[in-house]
Design an enzyme around this catalytic site. Structure first.
Site, PDB file in Angstrom:
ATOM      1  N   LYS A   1       0.840  -1.210   0.000  1.00 24.66           N
ATOM      2  CA  LYS A   1       0.000   0.000   0.000  1.00 24.66           C
ATOM      3  C   LYS A   1       0.870   1.254   0.000  1.00 24.66           C
ATOM      4  O   LYS A   1       0.655   2.176  -0.774  1.00 24.66           O
ATOM      5  CB  LYS A   1      -0.909   0.011   1.235  1.00 24.66           C
ATOM      6  N   ASN A   2       1.859   1.278   0.880  1.00 25.07           N
ATOM      7  CA  ASN A   2       2.653   2.497   1.027  1.00 25.07           C
ATOM      8  C   ASN A   2       3.549   2.755  -0.177  1.00 25.07           C
ATOM      9  O   ASN A   2       4.028   3.871  -0.363  1.00 25.07           O
ATOM     10  CB  ASN A   2       3.494   2.448   2.312  1.00 25.07           C
TER      11      ASN A   2
ATOM     12  N   ARG B   1      -3.947  10.516   4.538  1.00 24.30           N
ATOM     13  CA  ARG B   1      -2.865  11.490   4.594  1.00 24.30           C
ATOM     14  C   ARG B   1      -1.991  11.479   3.348  1.00 24.30           C
ATOM     15  O   ARG B   1      -1.451  12.511   2.945  1.00 24.30           O
ATOM     16  CB  ARG B   1      -1.953  11.190   5.785  1.00 24.30           C
TER      17      ARG B   1
ATOM     18  N   CYS C   1      -3.659  12.808  13.516  1.00 23.31           N
ATOM     19  CA  CYS C   1      -4.456  11.593  13.360  1.00 23.31           C
ATOM     20  C   CYS C   1      -4.289  10.756  14.618  1.00 23.31           C
ATOM     21  O   CYS C   1      -3.637  11.185  15.562  1.00 23.31           O
ATOM     22  CB  CYS C   1      -4.062  10.832  12.108  1.00 23.31           C
TER      23      CYS C   1
ATOM     24  N   ARG D   1       1.726  14.431  13.434  1.00 22.07           N
ATOM     25  CA  ARG D   1       2.130  14.226  12.036  1.00 22.07           C
ATOM     26  C   ARG D   1       2.134  15.506  11.201  1.00 22.07           C
ATOM     27  O   ARG D   1       1.340  15.670  10.268  1.00 22.07           O
ATOM     28  CB  ARG D   1       1.265  13.151  11.376  1.00 22.07           C
TER      29      ARG D   1
ATOM     30  N   ASP E   1       5.139   0.487  11.828  1.00 20.28           N
ATOM     31  CA  ASP E   1       3.885  -0.107  11.354  1.00 20.28           C
ATOM     32  C   ASP E   1       3.711  -1.568  11.795  1.00 20.28           C
ATOM     33  O   ASP E   1       2.682  -2.180  11.497  1.00 20.28           O
ATOM     34  CB  ASP E   1       3.797  -0.015   9.818  1.00 20.28           C
TER      35      ASP E   1
ATOM     36  N   ARG F   1      -8.639  -0.302   4.710  1.00 22.51           N
ATOM     37  CA  ARG F   1      -7.775   0.717   4.108  1.00 22.51           C
ATOM     38  C   ARG F   1      -6.431   0.120   3.714  1.00 22.51           C
ATOM     39  O   ARG F   1      -5.779   0.609   2.802  1.00 22.51           O
ATOM     40  CB  ARG F   1      -7.506   1.837   5.121  1.00 22.51           C
TER      41      ARG F   1
HETATM   42  C1  UD1 Z   1       4.827   6.743   6.143  1.00 21.46           C
HETATM   43  C2  UD1 Z   1       3.908   5.556   6.010  1.00 21.46           C
HETATM   44  C3  UD1 Z   1       3.379   5.132   7.377  1.00 21.46           C
HETATM   45  C4  UD1 Z   1       4.548   4.887   8.327  1.00 21.46           C
HETATM   46  C5  UD1 Z   1       5.487   6.089   8.355  1.00 21.46           C
HETATM   47  C6  UD1 Z   1       6.744   5.828   9.170  1.00 21.46           C
HETATM   48  C7  UD1 Z   1       2.963   5.939   3.818  1.00 21.46           C
HETATM   49  C8  UD1 Z   1       1.762   6.236   2.991  1.00 21.46           C
HETATM   50  N1  UD1 Z   1       2.799   5.926   5.141  1.00 21.46           N
HETATM   51  O1  UD1 Z   1       4.053   7.816   6.659  1.00 21.46           O
HETATM   52  O2  UD1 Z   1       2.620   3.944   7.220  1.00 21.46           O
HETATM   53  O3  UD1 Z   1       4.051   4.659   9.631  1.00 21.46           O
HETATM   54  O4  UD1 Z   1       5.901   6.424   7.017  1.00 21.46           O
HETATM   55  O5  UD1 Z   1       7.427   4.731   8.696  1.00 21.46           O
HETATM   56  O6  UD1 Z   1       4.029   5.657   3.296  1.00 21.46           O
HETATM   57  N2  UD1 Z   1       7.427  14.413  10.365  1.00 21.46           N
HETATM   58  C9  UD1 Z   1       7.659  15.740  10.660  1.00 21.46           C
HETATM   59  N3  UD1 Z   1       7.491  16.653   9.657  1.00 21.46           N
HETATM   60  C10 UD1 Z   1       7.111  16.300   8.403  1.00 21.46           C
HETATM   61  C11 UD1 Z   1       6.888  14.948   8.111  1.00 21.46           C
HETATM   62  C12 UD1 Z   1       7.046  14.013   9.124  1.00 21.46           C
HETATM   63  O7  UD1 Z   1       8.002  16.078  11.784  1.00 21.46           O
HETATM   64  O8  UD1 Z   1       6.980  17.184   7.545  1.00 21.46           O
HETATM   65  C13 UD1 Z   1       7.571  13.395  11.425  1.00 21.46           C
HETATM   66  C14 UD1 Z   1       6.273  12.644  11.724  1.00 21.46           C
HETATM   67  O9  UD1 Z   1       5.451  13.359  12.608  1.00 21.46           O
HETATM   68  C15 UD1 Z   1       6.799  11.366  12.312  1.00 21.46           C
HETATM   69  C16 UD1 Z   1       8.093  11.128  11.531  1.00 21.46           C
HETATM   70  O10 UD1 Z   1       8.431  12.383  10.953  1.00 21.46           O
HETATM   71  O11 UD1 Z   1       7.103  11.551  13.669  1.00 21.46           O
HETATM   72  C17 UD1 Z   1       7.984  10.094  10.441  1.00 21.46           C
HETATM   73  O12 UD1 Z   1       6.901  10.389   9.606  1.00 21.46           O
HETATM   74  P1  UD1 Z   1       6.926  10.108   8.046  1.00 21.46           P
HETATM   75  O13 UD1 Z   1       8.088   9.251   7.729  1.00 21.46           O
HETATM   76  O14 UD1 Z   1       6.777  11.391   7.322  1.00 21.46           O
HETATM   77  O15 UD1 Z   1       5.594   9.266   7.847  1.00 21.46           O
HETATM   78  P2  UD1 Z   1       4.617   9.304   6.617  1.00 21.46           P
HETATM   79  O16 UD1 Z   1       5.374   9.518   5.357  1.00 21.46           O
HETATM   80  O17 UD1 Z   1       3.452  10.195   6.906  1.00 21.46           O
END
Ligand code: UD1
Length: 421
Positions: A22-23, A93, A117, A122, A306, A398
């Protein structure tokens, strides 16, 4: 609304084939915005999130067609919309990942911010500072990120933390920027590598995906491509844990073993027999007692956040005290109170959970709070005596394709029934 009834007690045995990730699939789909030629993606899982992504892309002018059970054709001849509306971004998201490709293709994007969320705040600050560094003018207005750029320009971007989504968004934006971009402290997740592979097949010039530094030389245009999505390593890990928690024996036929090192190590430490089978395929068996382990979630190649919830369910069955530390999301123990209701002995303090076992789990009505938490409660239900009723299973739909059928094939007694309104 439906709920899942899980009759516990049966060791799961047999062979299971994973769906596409999915990701990986979601950003691959968003990449179709970068070209006016068709992008064909194979091994796309039939999930709610994929459906949401199709709705989102269709609203932007992309013609989406299923050309096979798991084969999707996405054709963005003209990008006619520029907005990812709040209704879609709040449900998924990953909708936010259209920001980079929209901007690169048509010079403007208006994308709702996702908000927090169930698992934490996030934020999207790294996505925004990344596209600003590429020369976009960005404003935050009415809950939306509004971005404009006649021409994106290559830049050196250092990420405060290796965000998967920010790496993917910036990488997509930079493919068509003028000049070179370096993303430092980039996410190394296999899904980032898969996206880079598709983008390169479309004519992008990306090096270093899978390392901490990704370099992108911008090109004028990208063309169509054909790509196969990687198998879902989180589904793989969930099935492997299902074998361990039920004292079963499961072969996960197409498990991407290279992506599962941390999970295999922890399952072995916990007393499961794990045999990899070259680059694809893994078998997990457990006969003896489970042992306690320490688990710390980390960016890839560390133990994936995850799979933390699923691992917590498993460790309620280990003889001794396990310690789980969640370092990625600040509020990702929502499953713990539900596991406690089923008989788990779990103490939470900040980012750490102490799990004492073994405890006899007993079936109970429980409620899913997010995708992975739902899977954790299903695993607990499979190991519990009596029957567990899991409500709000739309979370599962999902992200896990045909889960009840796959578990059923392995000998689990699970059924979906209509929930009372
Ligand atoms: C992706 C995955 C999700 C997984 C996560 C971490 C997808 C669709 N989803 O989510 O399943 O749990 O990676 O492996 O691929 N952060 C910031 N600022 C930002 C962006 C992120 O501070 O602009 C922080 C987040 O709050 C979190 C950390 O970085 O604490 C990691 O998040 P991130 O790797 O961005 O997760 P996603 O890409 O949303």
């Amino acid at each position: 609304m439906e709920k899942m009834i899980i009759h516990g007690g049966a060791p799961l045995k047999g062979r299971v084939v994973l769906s596409g990730s999915k990701n990986a699939a979601l950003p691959l789909m968003m990449a179709s915005l970068l070209t006016d030629e068709p992008v064909r993606i194979r091994n796309v899982p039939r999930l709610w999130d994929v459906r949401t992504a199709i709705d989102l892309l269709s609203g932007l002018g992309v013609v989406a067609k299923w050309t096979g059970e798991h084969q999707l054709s996405l054709h963005a001849v003209r990008v006619t919309g520029h907005e990812a509306p709040y209704q879609l971004v709040k449900t998924m998201r990953a909708s936010f990942f259209v920001l980079g490709p929209l901007l690169a293709r048509s010079g403007r994007a208006r994308v709702s911010t996702p908000g927090g969320c169930a698992i934490g705040a996030r934020p999207v600050n790294l996505h925004i500072s990344g596209i600003r560094a590429l020369g976009a003018r960005v404003q935050l207005r009415g809950g939306y990120v509004e971005a404009h750029a006649e021409h994106l320009k290559g830049a050196r971007i250092w990420l405060d933390n290796p965000s998967v989504g920010a790496t993917e968004n910036i990488m997509m934006a930079a493919t068509r920027a003028r000049g070179s971009t370096q993303i430092e402290n980039a996410a190394r997740e296999p899904e980032v590598q898969d996206l880079a592979k598709l983008l390169n097949a479309m004519g992008a010039q990306i090096r270093g995906a899978g390392t901490h530094v990704i370099e992108i030389d911008g090109v004028d245009r990208l063309h169509g491509a054909d790509h196969e999505t990687i198998p879902d390593r989180i589904e793989a890990g969930s099935m492997m844990i299902a074998a361990a928690i039920t004292g079963g024996d499961i072969e996960v036929a197409n498990a991407p073993t290279v992506h599962l090192d941390a999970v295999m190590v922890k399952l072995r430490e916990a007393g499961a027999e794990v045999s990899g089978n070259g680059s694809l395929g893994v078998r997990v068996r457990r006969e003896g007692t489970l042992k306690p382990v320490e688990v710390r979630t980390l960016p890839y190649p560390g133990f994936p956040t995850d799979l933390q919830a699923q691992m917590m369910a498993l460790l309620t069955q280990a003889s001794g005290t396990s310690v789980i530390t969640e370092t990625i999301f600040e509020n990702r123990f929502m499953h713990a109170p539900e596991l406690i209701r089923m008989g788990g002995d779990i103490l939470m303090k900040g980012p750490t959970a102490v799990v004492r076992g073994p405890t006899q789990l007993s079936g109970a009505p429980v409620m899913a709070t997010d995708l992975r938490a739902s899977m954790s409660l299903i695993l607990a239900g499979l190991a519990a005596e009596n029957t567990t009723e899991l409500s709000r299973i739309y979370h599962l739909d999902r992200g896990y394709e045909a889960l009840d059928a796959k578990l059923g094939q392995l000998g689990a007694r699970v059924e979906r029934v209509k929930d009372a309104p």
